[in-house]
Design a protein around this motif. Structure first.
Motif, PDB file in Angstrom:
ATOM      1  N   ASP A 111      24.542  -0.713  55.000  1.00 26.06           N
ATOM      2  CA  ASP A 111      23.885   0.583  55.167  1.00 26.06           C
ATOM      3  C   ASP A 111      23.990   1.065  56.606  1.00 26.06           C
ATOM      4  O   ASP A 111      24.237   2.240  56.868  1.00 26.06           O
ATOM      5  CB  ASP A 111      22.406   0.507  54.757  1.00 26.06           C
ATOM      6  CG  ASP A 111      22.226   0.328  53.246  1.00 26.06           C
ATOM      7  OD1 ASP A 111      23.212   0.551  52.509  1.00 26.06           O
ATOM      8  OD2 ASP A 111      21.108  -0.035  52.830  1.00 26.06           O
ATOM      9  N   ALA A 112      23.798   0.154  57.552  1.00 25.55           N
ATOM     10  CA  ALA A 112      23.887   0.516  58.963  1.00 25.55           C
ATOM     11  C   ALA A 112      25.300   0.975  59.314  1.00 25.55           C
ATOM     12  O   ALA A 112      25.485   1.939  60.058  1.00 25.55           O
ATOM     13  CB  ALA A 112      23.480  -0.665  59.835  1.00 25.55           C
ATOM     14  N   LYS A 113      26.300   0.288  58.758  1.00 24.75           N
ATOM     15  CA  LYS A 113      27.692   0.671  59.014  1.00 24.75           C
ATOM     16  C   LYS A 113      27.970   2.049  58.440  1.00 24.75           C
ATOM     17  O   LYS A 113      28.614   2.878  59.086  1.00 24.75           O
ATOM     18  CB  LYS A 113      28.635  -0.362  58.408  1.00 24.75           C
ATOM     19  CG  LYS A 113      30.087  -0.080  58.672  1.00 24.75           C
ATOM     20  CD  LYS A 113      30.995  -1.115  58.082  1.00 24.75           C
ATOM     21  CE  LYS A 113      32.451  -0.781  58.320  1.00 24.75           C
ATOM     22  NZ  LYS A 113      33.352  -1.723  57.693  1.00 24.75           N
ATOM     23  N   ALA A 114      27.474   2.309  57.222  1.00 30.40           N
ATOM     24  CA  ALA A 114      27.676   3.614  56.605  1.00 30.40           C
ATOM     25  C   ALA A 114      26.992   4.711  57.416  1.00 30.40           C
ATOM     26  O   ALA A 114      27.557   5.790  57.622  1.00 30.40           O
ATOM     27  CB  ALA A 114      27.151   3.603  55.170  1.00 30.40           C
ATOM     28  N   SER A 115      25.796   4.442  57.894  1.00 28.76           N
ATOM     29  CA  SER A 115      25.068   5.418  58.715  1.00 28.76           C
ATOM     30  C   SER A 115      25.816   5.690  60.016  1.00 28.76           C
ATOM     31  O   SER A 115      25.918   6.841  60.450  1.00 28.76           O
ATOM     32  CB  SER A 115      23.665   4.911  59.027  1.00 28.76           C
ATOM     33  OG  SER A 115      22.907   4.796  57.855  1.00 28.76           O
ATOM     34  N   ALA A 116      26.317   4.642  60.631  1.00 29.27           N
ATOM     35  CA  ALA A 116      27.062   4.813  61.880  1.00 29.27           C
ATOM     36  C   ALA A 116      28.332   5.621  61.650  1.00 29.27           C
ATOM     37  O   ALA A 116      28.671   6.500  62.450  1.00 29.27           O
ATOM     38  CB  ALA A 116      27.403   3.451  62.473  1.00 29.27           C
ATOM     39  N   THR A 117      29.020   5.348  60.552  1.00 32.39           N
ATOM     40  CA  THR A 117      30.235   6.092  60.228  1.00 32.39           C
ATOM     41  C   THR A 117      29.912   7.568  60.002  1.00 32.39           C
ATOM     42  O   THR A 117      30.630   8.448  60.484  1.00 32.39           O
ATOM     43  CB  THR A 117      30.910   5.499  58.979  1.00 32.39           C
ATOM     44  OG1 THR A 117      31.207   4.125  59.237  1.00 32.39           O
ATOM     45  CG2 THR A 117      32.188   6.229  58.633  1.00 32.39           C
ATOM     46  N   ALA A 118      28.821   7.831  59.279  1.00 32.39           N
ATOM     47  CA  ALA A 118      28.409   9.217  59.031  1.00 32.39           C
ATOM     48  C   ALA A 118      28.054   9.912  60.340  1.00 32.39           C
ATOM     49  O   ALA A 118      28.401  11.079  60.542  1.00 32.39           O
ATOM     50  CB  ALA A 118      27.228   9.253  58.073  1.00 32.39           C
ATOM     51  N   ALA A 119      27.384   9.203  61.248  1.00 35.26           N
ATOM     52  CA  ALA A 119      27.024   9.787  62.542  1.00 35.26           C
ATOM     53  C   ALA A 119      28.267  10.118  63.357  1.00 35.26           C
ATOM     54  O   ALA A 119      28.342  11.173  63.996  1.00 35.26           O
ATOM     55  CB  ALA A 119      26.109   8.841  63.306  1.00 35.26           C
ATOM     56  N   VAL A 120      29.248   9.213  63.336  1.00 38.26           N
ATOM     57  CA  VAL A 120      30.496   9.454  64.071  1.00 38.26           C
ATOM     58  C   VAL A 120      31.230  10.662  63.482  1.00 38.26           C
ATOM     59  O   VAL A 120      31.712  11.527  64.220  1.00 38.26           O
ATOM     60  CB  VAL A 120      31.394   8.195  64.048  1.00 38.26           C
ATOM     61  CG1 VAL A 120      32.799   8.504  64.534  1.00 38.26           C
ATOM     62  CG2 VAL A 120      30.772   7.099  64.895  1.00 38.26           C
ATOM     63  N   ASP A 121      31.284  10.731  62.147  1.00 35.07           N
ATOM     64  CA  ASP A 121      31.948  11.865  61.507  1.00 35.07           C
ATOM     65  C   ASP A 121      31.241  13.173  61.851  1.00 35.07           C
ATOM     66  O   ASP A 121      31.880  14.189  62.114  1.00 35.07           O
ATOM     67  CB  ASP A 121      31.993  11.671  59.986  1.00 35.07           C
ATOM     68  CG  ASP A 121      32.928  10.543  59.572  1.00 35.07           C
ATOM     69  OD1 ASP A 121      33.762  10.119  60.405  1.00 35.07           O
ATOM     70  OD2 ASP A 121      32.818  10.075  58.416  1.00 35.07           O
ATOM     71  N   SER A 122      29.915  13.136  61.846  1.00 34.24           N
ATOM     72  CA  SER A 122      29.128  14.321  62.185  1.00 34.24           C
ATOM     73  C   SER A 122      29.380  14.740  63.631  1.00 34.24           C
ATOM     74  O   SER A 122      29.533  15.928  63.931  1.00 34.24           O
ATOM     75  CB  SER A 122      27.638  14.029  61.961  1.00 34.24           C
ATOM     76  OG  SER A 122      26.862  15.111  62.373  1.00 34.24           O
ATOM     77  N   ALA A 123      29.435  13.773  64.526  1.00 32.68           N
ATOM     78  CA  ALA A 123      29.699  14.072  65.932  1.00 32.68           C
ATOM     79  C   ALA A 123      31.099  14.664  66.109  1.00 32.68           C
ATOM     80  O   ALA A 123      31.294  15.596  66.897  1.00 32.68           O
ATOM     81  CB  ALA A 123      29.535  12.814  66.775  1.00 32.68           C
ATOM     82  N   LYS A 124      32.076  14.114  65.380  1.00 34.18           N
ATOM     83  CA  LYS A 124      33.437  14.654  65.463  1.00 34.18           C
ATOM     84  C   LYS A 124      33.474  16.103  64.981  1.00 34.18           C
ATOM     85  O   LYS A 124      34.112  16.958  65.584  1.00 34.18           O
ATOM     86  CB  LYS A 124      34.399  13.816  64.619  1.00 34.18           C
ATOM     87  CG  LYS A 124      34.790  12.505  65.239  1.00 34.18           C
ATOM     88  CD  LYS A 124      35.755  11.760  64.335  1.00 34.18           C
ATOM     89  CE  LYS A 124      36.137  10.408  64.893  1.00 34.18           C
ATOM     90  NZ  LYS A 124      37.010   9.669  63.973  1.00 34.18           N
ATOM     91  N   ALA A 125      32.772  16.381  63.866  1.00 33.87           N
ATOM     92  CA  ALA A 125      32.744  17.741  63.327  1.00 33.87           C
ATOM     93  C   ALA A 125      32.067  18.688  64.312  1.00 33.87           C
ATOM     94  O   ALA A 125      32.542  19.808  64.542  1.00 33.87           O
ATOM     95  CB  ALA A 125      32.015  17.758  61.987  1.00 33.87           C
ATOM     96  N   ALA A 126      30.965  18.233  64.919  1.00 30.34           N
ATOM     97  CA  ALA A 126      30.263  19.069  65.894  1.00 30.34           C
ATOM     98  C   ALA A 126      31.140  19.320  67.115  1.00 30.34           C
ATOM     99  O   ALA A 126      31.178  20.437  67.639  1.00 30.34           O
ATOM    100  CB  ALA A 126      28.949  18.403  66.299  1.00 30.34           C
ATOM    101  N   ALA A 127      31.841  18.296  67.563  1.00 31.10           N
ATOM    102  CA  ALA A 127      32.732  18.461  68.715  1.00 31.10           C
ATOM    103  C   ALA A 127      33.863  19.425  68.375  1.00 31.10           C
ATOM    104  O   ALA A 127      34.241  20.262  69.198  1.00 31.10           O
ATOM    105  CB  ALA A 127      33.287  17.111  69.146  1.00 31.10           C
TER     106      ALA A 127
END
Length: 172
Positions: A111-127
């Protein structure tokens, strides 16, 4: 009265053993506990040793060493089954609980890995969105500057023509 004194003596001995064995390695602890259980003839002492084994396994789990606790219980359980089959169920229950703890830890890690991946994807989209916004704004500023330059150029040309016309009129 004799049993009470014997029980107190066993508890004190276990306490002293626990304190003195605190610095031993897991292999030493396992070998010592196996030896104690194998050589024990008193049922009360045997139960105390099994409780001590459970407590040690619980301590390992509390320290996050679930795999070591499983190895420890796997080494101790056959001896307990041989000497006191009635007490072996307690260790089996602890071992089953450890399996659940290990599974829960693996689930939490996933779950932590999935959350981290989602956060990274979200940050990439925001950037990416921010970069697009900066590019668009820069383009708008460049267009506005170009328009101002062209307007100033036309105004200068018009002023120069008017000035030239006035000079011509004056010369006439």
């Amino acid at each position: 009265m004799k049993k009470i004194l014997l029980s107190i003596a066993v508890v004190v001995a276990l306490g002293v053993t626990a304190v003195s064995c605190g610095h031993k390695s897991e292999a030493d602890t396992t070998a010592t506990m196996k030896s104690k259980i194998e050589n024990c003839t008193n049922p009360d002492s045997l139960k105390a040793y099994v409780d001590q084994a459970r407590a040690y396994a619980d301590r390992l789990v509390a320290e996050g060493k679930v795999d070591e606790a499983k190895k420890y219980l796997a080494a101790i359980e056959p001896v307990v089954k041989e000497k006191a089959p009635a007490l072996a169920g307690a260790l089996s229950t602890v071992e089953n609980a450890l399996d659940k703890v290990g599974d829960a830890a693996a689930d939490k890690a996933a779950d932590a890995k999935a959350s981290a991946t989602a956060a990274v994807d979200s940050a990439k989209a925001a950037a990416g969105s921010a970069a697009d916004a900066v590019k668009e704004k820069a383009s708008d500023v460049a267009d506005a500057a170009k328009d101002k330059f062209n307007a100033a150029k036309e105004a200068t040309a018009d002023a120069a023509k008017d000035g030239a016309d006035k000079v011509k009129d004056l010369l006439k």
